[in-house]
Design a protein around this motif. Structure first.
Motif, PDB file in Angstrom:
ATOM      1  N   GLN A  93       0.842  -1.200   0.000  1.00  0.00           N
ATOM      2  CA  GLN A  93       0.000   0.000   0.000  1.00  0.00           C
ATOM      3  C   GLN A  93       0.879   1.252   0.000  1.00  0.00           C
ATOM      4  N   ILE A  94       1.855   1.282   0.898  1.00  0.00           N
ATOM      5  CA  ILE A  94       2.721   2.442   1.028  1.00  0.00           C
ATOM      6  C   ILE A  94       3.524   2.665  -0.247  1.00  0.00           C
ATOM      7  N   ALA A  95       3.998   1.595  -0.862  1.00  0.00           N
ATOM      8  CA  ALA A  95       4.818   1.714  -2.072  1.00  0.00           C
ATOM      9  C   ALA A  95       4.094   2.473  -3.181  1.00  0.00           C
ATOM     10  N   ASN A  96       2.786   2.365  -3.220  1.00  0.00           N
ATOM     11  CA  ASN A  96       2.004   3.064  -4.245  1.00  0.00           C
ATOM     12  C   ASN A  96       1.790   4.535  -3.922  1.00  0.00           C
ATOM     13  N   HIS A  97       2.227   4.979  -2.755  1.00  0.00           N
ATOM     14  CA  HIS A  97       2.024   6.367  -2.340  1.00  0.00           C
ATOM     15  C   HIS A  97       3.326   7.116  -2.105  1.00  0.00           C
ATOM     16  N   LEU A  98       4.441   6.468  -2.392  1.00  0.00           N
ATOM     17  CA  LEU A  98       5.728   7.125  -2.216  1.00  0.00           C
ATOM     18  C   LEU A  98       6.070   7.923  -3.470  1.00  0.00           C
ATOM     19  N   ILE A 158      -3.661  18.946  -5.942  1.00  0.00           N
ATOM     20  CA  ILE A 158      -2.216  18.803  -5.856  1.00  0.00           C
ATOM     21  C   ILE A 158      -1.922  17.957  -4.618  1.00  0.00           C
ATOM     22  N   ILE A 159      -1.011  16.997  -4.755  1.00  0.00           N
ATOM     23  CA  ILE A 159      -0.684  16.099  -3.657  1.00  0.00           C
ATOM     24  C   ILE A 159       0.822  16.175  -3.415  1.00  0.00           C
ATOM     25  N   TYR A 160       1.197  16.426  -2.178  1.00  0.00           N
ATOM     26  CA  TYR A 160       2.602  16.508  -1.816  1.00  0.00           C
ATOM     27  C   TYR A 160       3.091  15.170  -1.255  1.00  0.00           C
ATOM     28  N   PRO A 161       4.395  14.905  -1.362  1.00  0.00           N
ATOM     29  CA  PRO A 161       4.949  13.683  -0.758  1.00  0.00           C
ATOM     30  C   PRO A 161       4.600  13.592   0.728  1.00  0.00           C
ATOM     31  N   GLY A 162       4.210  12.389   1.146  1.00  0.00           N
ATOM     32  CA  GLY A 162       3.836  12.179   2.538  1.00  0.00           C
ATOM     33  C   GLY A 162       2.357  12.249   2.800  1.00  0.00           C
ATOM     34  N   ASP A 168       4.160   9.614   9.045  1.00  0.00           N
ATOM     35  CA  ASP A 168       2.856  10.253   8.915  1.00  0.00           C
ATOM     36  C   ASP A 168       2.053   9.625   7.781  1.00  0.00           C
ATOM     37  N   LEU A 169       2.713   9.269   6.683  1.00  0.00           N
ATOM     38  CA  LEU A 169       2.001   8.628   5.573  1.00  0.00           C
ATOM     39  C   LEU A 169       1.398   7.302   6.009  1.00  0.00           C
ATOM     40  N   GLU A 170       2.145   6.500   6.764  1.00  0.00           N
ATOM     41  CA  GLU A 170       1.620   5.206   7.208  1.00  0.00           C
ATOM     42  C   GLU A 170       0.403   5.368   8.111  1.00  0.00           C
ATOM     43  N   LYS A 171       0.285   6.518   8.795  1.00  0.00           N
ATOM     44  CA  LYS A 171      -0.875   6.756   9.663  1.00  0.00           C
ATOM     45  C   LYS A 171      -2.178   6.828   8.873  1.00  0.00           C
ATOM     46  N   ALA A 172      -2.088   7.055   7.574  1.00  0.00           N
ATOM     47  CA  ALA A 172      -3.296   7.055   6.749  1.00  0.00           C
ATOM     48  C   ALA A 172      -3.811   5.642   6.502  1.00  0.00           C
ATOM     49  N   PHE A 173      -2.942   4.650   6.689  1.00  0.00           N
ATOM     50  CA  PHE A 173      -3.295   3.259   6.407  1.00  0.00           C
ATOM     51  C   PHE A 173      -3.452   2.411   7.656  1.00  0.00           C
TER      52      PHE A 173
END
Length: 218
Positions: free
Chosen positions: A10-15, A30-34, A138-143
């Motif tokens: 999941q995370i790999a698709n959002h990096l 617009i989407i920023y890294p993280g 912080d990104l992983e907190k979305a999942f």
């Protein structure tokens, strides 16, 4: 597929290394890294759901706003939208996306759940992490959320922020937190508003659904 492997995929698709632009419904984002990229499964569930939405509210809270797409979708149904996220990059992303789409009734706050939120709401929207592993970024907190502690704290705190006839609209999925969720909402009237099956970013077929919760009154 083991939970740890599923999370990694999941995370790999959002990096992403740099900001990206995408369009959802009529919104230019617009989407920023993280920040969670809202171009699949759970975000699409909400966008499909709002295509049939017709209620009106005075004050709405979008808890865990991420890119801000849910705040944008609900903005035309409410006089005021408070968008909140623990991730400061998500807060900035939501602010910019509201500005890019000329929406001026969204107020964005950096907040760990209700820590920086005041007042009560007619509607609280929540798309929580569905997995119970410990997040490292912080990104992983979305999942994922360690033992679903955020979901538990949400239901401990939310009654103080709901108006008398207020409701919660919550999205969830058939991952490892369903038994806990059902226990947490036992004091609420529950109505399933929408459901759809998607392959998640790890390629796993997943049942996503949206619940409307109202507090029991006696």
């Amino acid at each position: 597929m083991k939970s740890e492997e599923r999370l990694r995929k999941q995370i790999a698709n959002h990096l992403i290394k740099d900001k990206i632009e995408l369009k959802i419904e009529n919104f230019n984002l617009i989407i920023y890294p993280g920040v969670f990229i809202p171009n699949g499964s759970s975000s699409l569930i909400f966008s499909h759901f709002f295509n049939k939405f017709d209620e009106k509210f005075e004050r709405v809270l979008d808890m865990g706003c991420g890119s801000g797409i849910i705040s944008l979708l609900i903005s035309k149904y409410s006089k005021e939208v408070i968008a909140a996220d623990i991730n400061p990059v998500a807060v900035q992303t939501t602010k910019e996306n509201a500005e890019r789409n000329n929406i001026n009734n969204i107020i964005v706050k950096n907040s760990d759940l209700f820590g920086n939120i005041s007042g009560k709401f007619d509607l609280i929207l929540f798309n929580p992490p569905f997995m119970g592993l410990k997040p490292n970024t912080d990104l992983e907190k979305a999942f994922t959320d360690n033992n679903h502690e955020t979901l538990i704290r949400f239901f401990e705190q939310v009654p103080k922020h709901l108006n008398k006839n207020g409701k919660i609209i919550l999205e969830f999925a058939n991952m490892d937190g369903e038994k806990l969720l059902n226990n947490l909402i036992k004091d609420y009237s529950k109505r399933q508003l929408y459901e759809e099956n998607f392959k998640d970013f790890a390629g796993v077929k997943t049942h996503y659904y949206i619940l409307e919760l109202t507090k029991h009154t006696f």
